[in-house]
Design an enzyme around this catalytic site. Structure first.
Site, PDB file in Angstrom:
ATOM      1  N   CYS A   1      41.722  39.767  14.947  1.00  0.00           N
ATOM      2  CA  CYS A   1      42.520  40.350  14.291  1.00  0.00           C
ATOM      3  C   CYS A   1      42.830  38.932  14.475  1.00  0.00           C
ATOM      4  CB  CYS A   1      43.636  41.577  15.575  1.00  0.00           C
ATOM      5  SG  CYS A   1      44.433  40.581  16.621  1.00  0.00           S
TER       6      CYS A   1
ATOM      7  N   HIS B   1      48.157  43.312  17.986  1.00  0.00           N
ATOM      8  CA  HIS B   1      47.539  43.221  17.261  1.00  0.00           C
ATOM      9  C   HIS B   1      48.415  43.066  15.670  1.00  0.00           C
ATOM     10  CE1 HIS B   1      43.969  44.813  15.497  1.00  0.00           C
ATOM     11  NE2 HIS B   1      44.766  45.583  14.415  1.00  0.00           N
TER      12      HIS B   1
ATOM     13  N   HIS C   1      41.956  44.734   7.886  1.00  0.00           N
ATOM     14  CA  HIS C   1      42.363  44.168   9.813  1.00  0.00           C
ATOM     15  C   HIS C   1      40.753  44.450  10.671  1.00  0.00           C
ATOM     16  CE1 HIS C   1      42.879  48.035  12.258  1.00  0.00           C
ATOM     17  NE2 HIS C   1      42.258  48.201  11.241  1.00  0.00           N
TER      18      HIS C   1
END
Length: 383
Positions: free
Chosen positions: A295, A343, A355
């Site tokens: 990520c 994240h 993402h």
């Protein structure tokens, strides 16, 4: 360092006891298998823990890389200083030999008696005085260089120890990631076909709810933009005549904030163009491209394409910009998730983001509410 891919059944993670859940309403379960909901939560938790361990791995890897460069620089410096000391030793040896050959170390009386003439003695004495001063300077330089070299050697030794610690942290973080992913794979391997089908329905309901929340945010942001435009129009036409009031100075027609917004929008477009080009590439923990990403590796690479340097890990990226409210989020902003900030995705507008979700998944567009509204930590504008 290459990452480790997990099976593409990440989306199937949640089904581990569908049959039990079905029979629970009819009769109590006779075994100890967890419910489908429990398995869903367990696998999600494992992926989150793996992602947290991945960020720690990324940080340890970055630290080890920097420390290795520092150690290499220090060792090169020590080697150069050691060579300089060797050269200085040879020079001092040359001085000593010359002194012996010319009798510079003999008593003044003996030197006078051995001279061809008194004038030769005085000429030689004056010359040796200058040589002695040069020798003294060489000796002083030698000891100064020797002390500095010892200092650099100690610094290199300490840096090597720090590097060893960083490498140990790297191995620990890697093992933690592998353990969490292994546990998730073990749960996934126990799923039946019926459980996978039920899981797909559960995840589809979650996606629909996330899409609904994204649409609500899109409406709120559109209303906010319209209100701002009306307010701006009212300020330029206070009498409501339908014509705007001309600016008193052409040079001031563009406000600093407008210029800043335009500059950010331009950079954000570049970052988003890069991110969109990565859609479909696999999530691989520790990866920074170009074939796969985790990520934070994706967000770092996207903004790098726009000329903005971001730190490697999420909990550093969250501090690399200005925090804004979710309702004020603009395309290009970074959306962070979970209390431990493990994240991140790139906001593209209308409640959506790009993402790299988790192991077994691929870079994709998705609602920022993909894991519920409570999972959203903050929004940061990086440039």
């Amino acid at each position: 360092m290459a990452g480790i891919r997990t099976p593409a059944l990440a989306t199937a993670a949640l089904t581990s006891v569908a049959l039990l859940s079905q029979t629970a309403t009819a009769a109590p379960s006779t075994d100890d298998r967890p419910s489908l909901e429990e398995v869903e939560k367990k696998v999600d938790d494992l992926y989150r823990q793996a992602e947290s361990a991945t960020e720690k791995y990324n940080a340890a890897k970055e630290k080890a890389t920097k420390q290795r460069k520092k150690v290499d620089t220090l060792l090169d410096d020590v080697a150069q200083r050691a060579q300089k000391l060797n050269d200085a030793r040879e020079q001092l040896g040359t001085y000593a030999a010359a002194q012996y050959r010319t009798g510079a170390s003999a008593p003044d009386t003996a030197t006078l008696l051995l001279a061809d003439s008194p004038q030769d003695y005085f000429d030689q004495t004056q010359l040796m005085g200058r040589v002695t001063d040069r020798q003294k300077g060489a000796v002083d330089d030698y000891f100064a260089d020797q002390a500095e070299t010892m200092k650099k050697r100690q610094e290199a030794s300490q840096s090597l120890q720090t590097l060893t610690d960083s490498q140990n942290d790297l191995r620990t973080a890697k093992a933690a990631v592998q353990k969490k992913l292994g546990s998730a794979r073990a749960l996934l391997s126990q799923l039946t076909a019926e459980e996978k089908a039920r899981l797909a329905k559960i995840e589809e309901r979650k996606r629909q709810e996330a899409a609904r929340k994204a649409a609500e945010l899109a409406e709120q942001q559109a209303a906010r933009t319209a209100a701002a435009q009306q307010e701006s129009a009212g300020a330029s036409d206070p009498a409501g005549t339908g014509t705007s009031t001309p600016s008193s100075s052409p040079a001031t027609s563009t406000s600093p904030s407008t210029s800043t917004d335009s500059s950010y929008a331009t950079k954000a477009e570049r970052a988003l163009a890069f991110a969109r080009a990565q859609i479909g590439k696999p999530y691989v923990w520790g990866a920074t491209g170009p074939d796969s990403y985790d990520c934070s590796g994706l967000t770092q690479a996207a903004w790098k394409a726009a000329g903005v340097s971001l730190p490697r890990v999420t909990y550093d990226q969250v501090n690399a910009g200005t925090t804004v409210s979710l309702s004020a989020a603009q395309p290009g902003d970074l959306v962070f998730f979970y209390a431990d900030v493990t994240h991140v995705g790139i906001y593209i507008g209308n409640g959506m983001m790009i993402h790299a979700p988790k192991p077994g998944a691929y870079v994709r567009e998705e609602s920022i509410y993909y894991d519920g509204e409570s999972s959203i930590h903050s929004v940061v504008r990086p440039a």
